[in-house]
Design a protein around this motif. Sequence first.
Motif, PDB file in Angstrom:
ATOM      1  N   HIS A   1       1.049  -1.448   0.043  1.00 28.87           N
ATOM      2  CA  HIS A   1      -0.072   0.041  -0.233  1.00 28.87           C
ATOM      3  C   HIS A   1       0.700   1.250   0.228  1.00 28.87           C
ATOM      4  CE1 HIS A   1      -2.695  -3.028   1.541  1.00 28.87           C
ATOM      5  NE2 HIS A   1      -3.468  -2.234   0.863  1.00 28.87           N
ATOM      6  N   GLU A   2       2.052   1.427  -0.855  1.00 27.17           N
ATOM      7  CA  GLU A   2       3.241   1.983  -0.845  1.00 27.17           C
ATOM      8  C   GLU A   2       2.070   3.435  -0.897  1.00 27.17           C
ATOM      9  OE1 GLU A   2       5.563   5.134  -2.701  1.00 27.17           O
ATOM     10  OE2 GLU A   2       4.365   3.204  -3.878  1.00 27.17           O
ATOM     11  N   LYS A   3       1.619   3.199  -2.629  1.00 26.04           N
ATOM     12  CA  LYS A   3       1.571   4.882  -2.180  1.00 26.04           C
ATOM     13  C   LYS A   3       0.126   5.168  -1.629  1.00 26.04           C
ATOM     14  CE  LYS A   3      -1.298   6.913  -7.210  1.00 26.04           C
ATOM     15  NZ  LYS A   3      -1.620   6.615  -8.310  1.00 26.04           N
ATOM     16  N   LEU A   4      -0.987   4.545  -1.170  1.00 22.06           N
ATOM     17  CA  LEU A   4      -1.410   5.463  -0.228  1.00 22.06           C
ATOM     18  C   LEU A   4      -0.837   5.837   1.163  1.00 22.06           C
ATOM     19  CD1 LEU A   4      -4.358   5.513   1.120  1.00 22.06           C
ATOM     20  CD2 LEU A   4      -4.257   3.224   2.542  1.00 22.06           C
ATOM     21  N   TRP A   5      -0.087   4.976   1.874  1.00 22.57           N
ATOM     22  CA  TRP A   5       0.854   5.717   3.010  1.00 22.57           C
ATOM     23  C   TRP A   5       1.523   7.268   2.140  1.00 22.57           C
ATOM     24  CZ3 TRP A   5       5.676   6.667   4.413  1.00 22.57           C
ATOM     25  CH2 TRP A   5       6.103   6.449   5.230  1.00 22.57           C
ATOM     26  N   ARG A   6       2.396   6.798   1.024  1.00 25.89           N
ATOM     27  CA  ARG A   6       3.086   7.925   0.429  1.00 25.89           C
ATOM     28  C   ARG A   6       2.162   9.148   0.595  1.00 25.89           C
ATOM     29  NH1 ARG A   6       3.993   8.943  -5.357  1.00 25.89           N
ATOM     30  NH2 ARG A   6       3.378   6.704  -5.903  1.00 25.89           N
TER      31      ARG A   6
ATOM     32  N   ALA B   1      -1.041   9.935   1.989  1.00 31.34           N
ATOM     33  CA  ALA B   1      -1.504  10.094   3.511  1.00 31.34           C
ATOM     34  C   ALA B   1      -0.634  10.910   3.698  1.00 31.34           C
ATOM     35  CB  ALA B   1      -2.220   9.206   3.602  1.00 31.34           C
ATOM     36  N   ARG B   2       1.066  10.367   3.803  1.00 33.96           N
ATOM     37  CA  ARG B   2       1.737  10.915   5.051  1.00 33.96           C
ATOM     38  C   ARG B   2       2.095  11.992   5.249  1.00 33.96           C
ATOM     39  NH1 ARG B   2       3.387   8.244   9.430  1.00 33.96           N
ATOM     40  NH2 ARG B   2       5.244   9.393  10.000  1.00 33.96           N
ATOM     41  N   ALA B   3       1.796  13.314   4.669  1.00 35.10           N
ATOM     42  CA  ALA B   3       1.114  14.466   5.003  1.00 35.10           C
ATOM     43  C   ALA B   3       0.767  15.075   5.959  1.00 35.10           C
ATOM     44  CB  ALA B   3       1.704  15.678   3.723  1.00 35.10           C
ATOM     45  N   GLU B   4      -0.533  13.750   5.510  1.00 34.85           N
ATOM     46  CA  GLU B   4      -1.564  14.438   6.264  1.00 34.85           C
ATOM     47  C   GLU B   4      -1.741  13.832   8.200  1.00 34.85           C
ATOM     48  OE1 GLU B   4      -4.131  17.555   5.636  1.00 34.85           O
ATOM     49  OE2 GLU B   4      -2.633  16.501   3.525  1.00 34.85           O
ATOM     50  N   LEU B   5      -0.666  12.860   7.817  1.00 31.85           N
ATOM     51  CA  LEU B   5      -0.650  12.355   9.460  1.00 31.85           C
ATOM     52  C   LEU B   5       0.457  12.672   9.868  1.00 31.85           C
ATOM     53  CD1 LEU B   5      -0.027   8.971   8.062  1.00 31.85           C
ATOM     54  CD2 LEU B   5      -1.879   9.568   9.137  1.00 31.85           C
ATOM     55  N   GLU B   6       1.354  12.581   9.381  1.00 36.64           N
ATOM     56  CA  GLU B   6       1.947  14.212  10.309  1.00 36.64           C
ATOM     57  C   GLU B   6       1.628  15.970  10.340  1.00 36.64           C
ATOM     58  OE1 GLU B   6       5.762  15.029   7.117  1.00 36.64           O
ATOM     59  OE2 GLU B   6       6.936  12.199   7.928  1.00 36.64           O
ATOM     60  N   LEU B   7       0.852  16.033  10.014  1.00 39.79           N
ATOM     61  CA  LEU B   7       0.298  17.277   9.573  1.00 39.79           C
ATOM     62  C   LEU B   7      -0.737  17.238  11.334  1.00 39.79           C
ATOM     63  CD1 LEU B   7      -0.261  20.453   8.427  1.00 39.79           C
ATOM     64  CD2 LEU B   7      -2.391  19.353   7.901  1.00 39.79           C
TER      65      LEU B   7
ATOM     66  N   ILE C   1      -4.192  -2.089  10.622  1.00 40.09           N
ATOM     67  CA  ILE C   1      -3.478  -0.688  10.290  1.00 40.09           C
ATOM     68  C   ILE C   1      -2.478  -0.947  10.158  1.00 40.09           C
ATOM     69  CG2 ILE C   1      -2.958   0.424  12.476  1.00 40.09           C
ATOM     70  CD1 ILE C   1      -5.321   0.141  14.154  1.00 40.09           C
ATOM     71  N   LEU C   2      -2.035   0.486   9.171  1.00 36.39           N
ATOM     72  CA  LEU C   2      -0.672   0.514   8.816  1.00 36.39           C
ATOM     73  C   LEU C   2       0.310   1.334   9.521  1.00 36.39           C
ATOM     74  CD1 LEU C   2      -1.936   0.712   5.314  1.00 36.39           C
ATOM     75  CD2 LEU C   2      -0.771  -1.245   5.881  1.00 36.39           C
ATOM     76  N   ASP C   3      -0.385   2.345  10.050  1.00 35.76           N
ATOM     77  CA  ASP C   3       0.380   3.383  10.895  1.00 35.76           C
ATOM     78  C   ASP C   3      -0.730   3.976  12.156  1.00 35.76           C
ATOM     79  OD1 ASP C   3       2.403   5.165  11.702  1.00 35.76           O
ATOM     80  OD2 ASP C   3       2.957   5.553   9.806  1.00 35.76           O
ATOM     81  N   ALA C   4      -0.047   5.072  12.846  1.00 31.64           N
ATOM     82  CA  ALA C   4      -0.262   5.608  13.898  1.00 31.64           C
ATOM     83  C   ALA C   4       0.707   5.978  14.463  1.00 31.64           C
ATOM     84  CB  ALA C   4      -0.511   4.030  14.577  1.00 31.64           C
TER      85      ALA C   4
ATOM     86  N   CYS D   1      12.628  10.783   0.856  1.00 30.05           N
ATOM     87  CA  CYS D   1      13.643   9.482   1.125  1.00 30.05           C
ATOM     88  C   CYS D   1      12.908   8.841   1.994  1.00 30.05           C
ATOM     89  CB  CYS D   1      14.932  10.046   1.135  1.00 30.05           C
ATOM     90  SG  CYS D   1      15.994  10.461  -0.682  1.00 30.05           S
ATOM     91  N   ALA D   2      12.643  10.039   2.743  1.00 29.76           N
ATOM     92  CA  ALA D   2      11.547   9.457   4.166  1.00 29.76           C
ATOM     93  C   ALA D   2      10.395   8.254   4.490  1.00 29.76           C
ATOM     94  CB  ALA D   2      12.044   9.971   5.081  1.00 29.76           C
ATOM     95  N   ALA D   3       9.337   8.829   2.921  1.00 34.38           N
ATOM     96  CA  ALA D   3       8.451   8.109   2.816  1.00 34.38           C
ATOM     97  C   ALA D   3       8.004   6.921   1.425  1.00 34.38           C
ATOM     98  CB  ALA D   3       7.628   9.090   2.311  1.00 34.38           C
ATOM     99  N   LEU D   4       9.461   6.605   1.013  1.00 41.22           N
ATOM    100  CA  LEU D   4       9.030   5.747  -0.117  1.00 41.22           C
ATOM    101  C   LEU D   4      10.247   4.241   1.038  1.00 41.22           C
ATOM    102  CD1 LEU D   4      11.516   6.193  -2.730  1.00 41.22           C
ATOM    103  CD2 LEU D   4       8.964   5.639  -3.210  1.00 41.22           C
TER     104      LEU D   4
END
Length: 634
Positions: A69-74, A76-82, A103-106, A381-384
């Motif tokens: 699910h790399e594309k979803l995680w990539r 969504a990453r900005a919103e998760l950090e925000l 659950i992929l991330d929390a 480089c941190a999101a891939l």
Amino acid sequence: MAQPLTASDRALGAARRAFFEHGGAPVGKVPDTILRSWVRCQRLGLPAQGAPQIEPVSAARLSEMRERHEKLWRLARAELELLSSDAAATGSIVILTDEDGWILDAEGSASFLDRAGRVALMPGACWNEAQVGTNAIGTAIVEGRPVVVHGGEHYLAPHGILSCSATPIFDPYGTRIGVLDISGDARVSHMHALGLARMAVASIEHRYFDDGIPDAELLRLHRDPALLGTAREGLLAFRNGKLVAANQAGLQLFGLERGELGRASYTGLFADAPSRLRDDGVLLDRQGRALHGRVEDGQARARRPAARPPITVSAAVDPQASDAPLFDAEQDAALARARRVLDAGLPVLVQGQTGTGKEVFARELHRRCARAGRPFVAVNCAALPEGLIEAELFGYEDGAFTGARKHGNPGLLRQADGGVLFLDEIGDMPLALQPRLLRVLQERELLPLGGGKPVKLDFALICATHRELDQAIAEGRFRPDLYYRIAHHTVRIPALAEHGDRAGLVHALWQRLGQGRRLTDDAHALLASYDWPGNLRQLSACLRTLVALSEPGETIGADMLPSYLHIQRPALPVAPAALAAPASAQDLDALAEAAMRQALADCEGNVTRAARKLGISRSTLYRRLGQDLRDTTH
């Protein structure tokens, strides 16, 4: 001491007894969504009492799921950090799952992450309704829409400690691809959680259209032209006169459901031909309402780089301008110097804390340099995922590895040919890949995975990182030869806490974002006095949230501000010698890191306790201390 039950708690308790003990149907006593879910769970034979049987998958399986699910995680990453910085301040967590509830991330509050872990609300666990009963994630999947599940509304009694707000994430074609959830303590009010989750999901779904829809005309529409380009614009893609893809905002413009994708026709929605939108920027629908926007055809998008278009921070209605530094004379001078270096064929390194606007600086530098108009390819480089970063960067030939795309993949470095390559968070690049990147930068050619001929490259290079690379080199986490290759010219973006006129900055941003709303003096003072650990990104997100949760013309007082603004953040301990002279950005970073190490030592390596003591999230400790943290924890 136990808190007294409220009237709503007693009513919910009575509804649970009526349903679970007496077999009644407490219609009107609980939301219809909750009652439907209870009935489904009961029919599946799930026991309402007892500990939930949730077993998180292994670390290897979780890594595999994240790669899938790399594309979803990539995206969504900005919103998760925000959201994570807000969640940490309010004692809650933000969660990303796949389409089935894994659950992929929390991220968020360290203390609540620990508490949630007791009921396995953690990465690698599955929160599908059929497995763990009524819960916001699983029930949102079944219902196909946003859901709030508070306290005793959860089917399983142990989950009564939770208050959860979840929103499904859909791709452009109407397929559910994940869920974003904000969970916290049921004893605390989380009245804005669902609104924040919905806003975040709208931004994620909007990013899925960045690469366009193949062989289709993509319409970007809104009744208010100022909202074009934002996550609130309607996106509708037509192929051969049929609506084949859309975001939720686009569907809502016409009262459509996702099930009508592939069936609704262009002529059934619009009175004008698409050419009217190209010529006049306005289109009339069948009700005679004017919609502003633009149309993009497949060929135009095929020529566009895969990354988002450059950001012009001076544009009055630019949706990204609120995330950008307000370029004063000093920052304009820094851009001018960096442009001269970049145009001379030398790399530029941008440093600064997370959220300060490093990528926006890089995009503005691209807009001003000699390669403006050519591709700008941004690589985080941190999101891939580590298992995919080499293939994504350098590309591969057909059949290079199991799961490789047919006909191969050119890779992100080749997509930047002729333009600008932006390597964000380069300090987090795996050490094993650094020699290969160094070789590409030295020789300006690469060899794709799986063989093939070397490919010559021509790009200007901008790198960015929140890490202190000198320290990373000393600790063996970053190669010195790579550092000297990328750091010909260094620009440091200051943290918001160091800004000399925060009150003026808040005022300027509110003028951009407020849409006619007014801040009281008390609200403005509170916003200006907060230290904003998430920097400009967190401040602008807070202001946008205030706009979303208020009405045009409304006056926003201090009581409407997020709760974390009313709480004094604990100060980091500072050695007396450090108070003798003004601290530089490097000094502040060193002091913060020293305080983190001391807190970790005081807590005997317990990351959660150290994070709680400092008033920061566990992810911040991991990000700042890196390998040292793994070496000292148990």
